[in-house]
Enzyme design. Sequence first.
Site, PDB file in Angstrom:
ATOM      1  N   ASN A 222       1.576  10.641  -3.500  1.00 12.15           N
ATOM      2  CA  ASN A 222       1.735   9.846  -2.290  1.00 12.15           C
ATOM      3  C   ASN A 222       2.663   8.675  -2.614  1.00 12.15           C
ATOM      4  O   ASN A 222       2.228   7.680  -3.195  1.00 12.15           O
ATOM      5  CB  ASN A 222       0.350   9.343  -1.824  1.00 12.15           C
ATOM      6  CG  ASN A 222       0.442   8.469  -0.586  1.00 12.15           C
ATOM      7  OD1 ASN A 222       1.497   8.377   0.038  1.00 12.15           O
ATOM      8  ND2 ASN A 222      -0.660   7.833  -0.224  1.00 12.15           N
TER       9      ASN A 222
ATOM     10  N   LYS B  86       4.011   6.689  -0.598  1.00 14.45           N
ATOM     11  CA  LYS B  86       3.888   5.588   0.385  1.00 14.45           C
ATOM     12  C   LYS B  86       5.305   5.185   0.853  1.00 14.45           C
ATOM     13  O   LYS B  86       6.143   6.064   0.972  1.00 14.45           O
ATOM     14  CB  LYS B  86       3.085   4.423  -0.201  1.00 14.45           C
ATOM     15  CG  LYS B  86       1.761   4.925  -0.787  1.00 14.45           C
ATOM     16  CD  LYS B  86       0.780   3.852  -1.107  1.00 14.45           C
ATOM     17  CE  LYS B  86      -0.486   4.489  -1.678  1.00 14.45           C
ATOM     18  NZ  LYS B  86      -1.543   3.535  -1.928  1.00 14.45           N
TER      19      LYS B  86
ATOM     20  N   HIS C 148      -5.278   8.058   5.894  1.00 15.40           N
ATOM     21  CA  HIS C 148      -5.291   7.198   4.706  1.00 15.40           C
ATOM     22  C   HIS C 148      -5.819   5.818   5.119  1.00 15.40           C
ATOM     23  O   HIS C 148      -5.511   5.341   6.216  1.00 15.40           O
ATOM     24  CB  HIS C 148      -3.880   7.092   4.124  1.00 15.40           C
ATOM     25  CG  HIS C 148      -3.848   6.451   2.781  1.00 15.40           C
ATOM     26  ND1 HIS C 148      -3.963   5.087   2.623  1.00 15.40           N
ATOM     27  CD2 HIS C 148      -3.755   6.972   1.535  1.00 15.40           C
ATOM     28  CE1 HIS C 148      -3.924   4.806   1.324  1.00 15.40           C
ATOM     29  NE2 HIS C 148      -3.807   5.926   0.636  1.00 15.40           N
TER      30      HIS C 148
ATOM     31  N   GLU D 267      -4.903   2.952   4.396  1.00 17.05           N
ATOM     32  CA  GLU D 267      -3.839   1.999   4.771  1.00 17.05           C
ATOM     33  C   GLU D 267      -3.440   2.191   6.229  1.00 17.05           C
ATOM     34  O   GLU D 267      -3.112   1.237   6.927  1.00 17.05           O
ATOM     35  CB  GLU D 267      -2.624   2.173   3.837  1.00 17.05           C
ATOM     36  CG  GLU D 267      -2.902   1.576   2.466  1.00 17.05           C
ATOM     37  CD  GLU D 267      -2.057   2.138   1.337  1.00 17.05           C
ATOM     38  OE1 GLU D 267      -1.067   2.847   1.598  1.00 17.05           O
ATOM     39  OE2 GLU D 267      -2.404   1.860   0.171  1.00 17.05           O
TER      40      GLU D 267
ATOM     41  N   GLU E 281     -11.205   8.852  -1.441  1.00 13.81           N
ATOM     42  CA  GLU E 281     -10.457   7.695  -1.932  1.00 13.81           C
ATOM     43  C   GLU E 281     -11.236   6.407  -1.674  1.00 13.81           C
ATOM     44  O   GLU E 281     -11.097   5.794  -0.607  1.00 13.81           O
ATOM     45  CB  GLU E 281      -9.122   7.603  -1.188  1.00 13.81           C
ATOM     46  CG  GLU E 281      -8.166   8.736  -1.490  1.00 13.81           C
ATOM     47  CD  GLU E 281      -6.730   8.232  -1.480  1.00 13.81           C
ATOM     48  OE1 GLU E 281      -6.044   8.445  -2.478  1.00 13.81           O
ATOM     49  OE2 GLU E 281      -6.321   7.588  -0.509  1.00 13.81           O
TER      50      GLU E 281
ATOM     51  N   GLY F  42      -4.802   1.424  -5.179  1.00 13.61           N
ATOM     52  CA  GLY F  42      -3.755   0.449  -5.492  1.00 13.61           C
ATOM     53  C   GLY F  42      -4.241  -0.775  -6.240  1.00 13.61           C
ATOM     54  O   GLY F  42      -3.582  -1.808  -6.231  1.00 13.61           O
TER      55      GLY F  42
ATOM     56  N   SER G 274      -6.094   4.781  -8.044  1.00 18.66           N
ATOM     57  CA  SER G 274      -5.743   4.315  -9.399  1.00 18.66           C
ATOM     58  C   SER G 274      -5.796   5.425 -10.454  1.00 18.66           C
ATOM     59  O   SER G 274      -6.210   5.190 -11.592  1.00 18.66           O
ATOM     60  CB  SER G 274      -6.620   3.133  -9.804  1.00 18.66           C
ATOM     61  OG  SER G 274      -6.391   2.033  -8.949  1.00 18.66           O
TER      62      SER G 274
END
Length: 236
Positions: A9, A11, A88, A90, A155, A161, A199
């Site tokens: 990913n 991003k 996701h 985010e 996740e 992150g 991570s």
Amino acid sequence: MKKISVIANWKMNPPTKKEAENLFSEAKKAKNKNCELIICPPFPFLYLGKGLSLGAQDCAFQKSGSLTGEVSPHMLKQLSCNYVILGHSERRRTFGESFDMINKKAKAAISSGITPILCVSEETKDELIAIDEIREQIQAITKKISFSKIIIAYEPLFAIGTGNPCPTYLAAKRRVLIKSIISKINQRAKDTPVLYGGSVDEKNCKEYIEEANFQGLLVGSSSLDPKKFKKIVESI
Ligand code: PGA
């Protein structure tokens, strides 16, 4: 043996086309016959990924229309994109996506022949709340969807992150929980791949596959470092 999926990913990275070309060509050098590699770049770089398995990071649920800024799964399919990351955290936190919207997007993706990678996160540290949160989320985003057509990525929010990966024992526990939730919804869900993301790096990747029994990894920042990414792919 079913292949282990390693999903990159990117991003909203890298900033330039040149860097994207370099990341794609480095990704092609990562070889592991037990692994299916799927690269999810930003939309404008999808066309550069010929020869690799591709995924997008979002899609609309409509086919076309007056929807400024949106990209339909039908359009993505024409760019040889066979996967899409949906829901996701985010997107949920920054762009206010609801579970209902994610469910609609997943249905639209499946209708266009694209496999949704549905992200399931956990936002609290309270064990009992976390379990309910995961159950409600899965029920909402997978409503009326065939479990044979999706991938689930666990996740946890605290691991995304942050450089603070989920302890393997907890990830393993969550994988079992997710499998039991989906199997109760539908018998066929026993074969739905469940991946880990948050991570992941070249040092911890193996634990999630070998100890926690995940069927793959969703890799963010480490997928932007060709050396680390190659090590991840080749060591699992
Ligand atoms: P990370 O991102 O590997 O940088 O934690 C994972 C993700 O957000 O999918």
